[in-house]
Design an enzyme around this catalytic site. Structure first.
Site, PDB file in Angstrom:
ATOM      1  N   ASP A 217      -3.142  -0.048   4.692  1.00 28.28           N
ATOM      2  CA  ASP A 217      -2.572  -1.150   3.910  1.00 28.28           C
ATOM      3  C   ASP A 217      -3.278  -1.770   2.972  1.00 28.28           C
ATOM      4  OD1 ASP A 217      -0.549  -3.204   3.137  1.00 28.28           O
ATOM      5  OD2 ASP A 217       0.715  -1.987   4.421  1.00 28.28           O
ATOM      6  N   HIS A 240      -4.302   0.072   0.263  1.00 25.59           N
ATOM      7  CA  HIS A 240      -3.599  -0.174  -0.780  1.00 25.59           C
ATOM      8  C   HIS A 240      -4.393  -0.927  -1.986  1.00 25.59           C
ATOM      9  CE1 HIS A 240       0.604   0.286   1.264  1.00 25.59           C
ATOM     10  NE2 HIS A 240       0.163   1.330   0.911  1.00 25.59           N
TER      11      HIS A 240
END
Ligand SMILES: *[C@@H]1O[C@H](CO)[C@@H](O)[C@H](O)[C@H]1NC(C)=O
Ligand SMILES: *[C@@H]1O[C@H](CO)[C@@H](O)[C@H](O)[C@H]1NC(C)=O
Ligand SMILES: *[C@@H]1O[C@H](CO)[C@@H](O)[C@H](O)[C@H]1NC(C)=O
Ligand SMILES: *[C@@H]1O[C@H](CO)[C@@H](O)[C@H](O)[C@H]1NC(C)=O
Ligand SMILES: *[C@@H]1O[C@H](CO)[C@@H](O)[C@H](O)[C@H]1NC(C)=O
Ligand SMILES: *[C@@H]1O[C@H](CO)[C@@H](O)[C@H](O)[C@H]1NC(C)=O
Ligand SMILES: *[C@@H]1O[C@H](CO)[C@@H](O)[C@H](O)[C@H]1NC(C)=O
Length: 375
Positions: A217, A240
């Protein structure tokens, strides 16, 4: 997809310790084994840690909590509460701290478990140890908890540790003023959901440097009411990327200002540098500079500006080179953005181009960003 990006992003968007008696520090070291911890990975060592913490917190001088090497300490959700009697407290983690292996072990936590330091000033947490959140049983759940949290921690130093497999965020800073995080290794499988590396909220003057973050993430997420965030030397990915936001949920009034990200490498990330906002009228994005970004994109859209109304202003891109990782074309998409670009590939149609003499090979900057980004 592999992206190697080096950039400067300049962003401007608009308790108590039950301490009785005072003990002078004679030994300096509060080894959890001396307070009943077993360290076999099976026994619940939470109470031993809390006893050691209470003793340390009542001690003047520069007391140290010692979590020795070669052992695994199972801890249930615990809170290490300050303020403490001494000006500075050190926690040296050399062994492994394990979360409960199943969700049952977390039943007693009210909010935001598992390990929380709250209201402890000048806290140093370092060592070569590991904090293992054993979060895999949580990754298919809707509501999950964070591993290590620091609340109201002024002048925190966190360094050297390995952080593994948190149920949710690995490290969270909330309402911290002045913190330095460095030499951290944070990892979880690429597929694990919501396992951000480091989350920052309502904090100022936070430095994060020279760390590896690979969690699937956000490597680092900078949330509302945070300012003066300095991020350098991060190897990010898979994940991310480094994100600001999401800001403005339910129209909340939040600002994030003075964020500087430089000398970072993004490998196999969904995004590089991202600013996320909710679609609410409160959100304005301005004065953002992207500079010296070099790398490849696996997505046809290498640069995306997608702003509602004309709220993204003074966006600057200088010396940007994003190529395709698979031989295709890379383009920029643009909606409601104002600003300038110089020496930027792909061309960003909504920014006014400012290529002086088209000489982009040298390091001369055509657009000058503020130079006070190093503190
Ligand atoms: C953006 O930068 C300009 C020029 O430095 C400054 O006047 C303006 O206040 C900044 N905007 C925000 C929202 O900080
Ligand atoms: C939860 O708290 C209760 C009461 O304090 C205690 O008896 C129980 O052992 C705790 N459970 C866990 C899993 O820590
Ligand atoms: C932890 O930090 C203290 C204070 O800065 C330092 O003296 C010590 O060497 C550090 N320990 C480790 C293991 O990094
Ligand atoms: C920022 O925090 C550092 C500690 O991480 C501290 O030394 C420094 O004085 C702080 N700067 C300001 C302007 O508060
Ligand atoms: C940010 O500050 C505003 C105004 O002080 C406050 O209303 C809001 O709740 C804060 N947001 C967060 C995420 O702390
Ligand atoms: C960009 O990266 C490529 C591939 O790593 C390298 O050959 C090139 O020199 C870099 N360009 C700049 C301006 O750093
Ligand atoms: C890339 O863009 C060029 C020019 O627009 C076009 O001729 C070419 O077919 C495109 N290539 C691919 C793989 O889309």
């Amino acid at each position: 997809m592999q992206e190697l990006l080096t950039f400067v992003l300049i962003l401007s968007i608009s308790s108590t310790c039950l301490c009785r008696g005072l003990v002078e520090d004679t030994s300096g070291g509060f080894n959890v084994l001396d307070y009943g911890a077993v360290g076999d990975g099976q026994t619940d060592d939470s109470q031993a840690f809390l006893k050691a913490w209470t003793a340390l917190c009542q001690t003047k001088g520069t007391p140290q909590l010692i979590v020795p090497s070669g052992k695994k300490f199972l801890l249930m959700p615990v809170m290490f509460q300050g303020p403490c009697q001494s000006n500075s407290v050190q926690v040296q983690i050399l062994g492994t701290i394990l979360a409960p292996s199943s969700m049952d072990g977390w039943t007693n936590c009210s909010t935001n478990c598992w390990l929380r330091f709250s209201g402890v000033s000048n806290l140093i947490v370092n060592g070569s140890g590991t904090i293992d959140g054993r979060g895999s049983t949580w990754w298919n759940q809707v509501y999950t908890d964070q591993a290590l949290q620091f609340n109201y921690c002024n002048n925190l130093q966190l360094s050297g540790l390995t952080h593994l497999n948190s149920p949710r965020n690995h490290i969270s800073l909330t309402a911290c003023n002045g913190a330095s995080l460095s030499s951290l290794h944070i990892s979880a499988p690429a597929s694990s959901p919501n396992t951000d590396g480091i989350d920052i909220s309502s904090s100022t003057n936070i430095t994060i440097h020279d760390s590896n973050i690979a969690t699937g993430d956000d490597c680092i997420a900078i949330n509302g009411n945070s300012t003066h965030i300095y991020i350098t030397g991060i190897n990010c990915g898979p994940g991310h990327g480094i994100s600001v936001g999401s800001l403005g949920r339910d129209g909340a009034h939040e600002t994030v200002e003075y964020v500087y990200v430089q000398h970072c490498t993004f490998t196999q990330t969904q995004n590089g540098a991202r600013i996320k906002t909710w679609r609410s009228s409160a959100v304005q994005v301005s004065n953002v500079t992207y500079m010296d970004i070099n790398g490849t994109s696996g997505n046809q859209q290498g640069i995306i500006f997608n702003c509602d109304q004309e709220v993204c202003t003074n966006i600057i891109m200088d010396h940007i080179n994003i190529r395709s990782s698979n031989g295709g074309n890379v383009s920029a998409t643009c909606k409601n953005v104002k600003g300038q670009s110089s020496c930027t590939t792909p061309e960003v149609p909504c920014l006014s181009s400012n290529n002086i003499n088209d000489d982009c090979d040298n390091q001369k900057r055509h657009i000058f960003a503020p130079t006070n980004y190093l503190h």
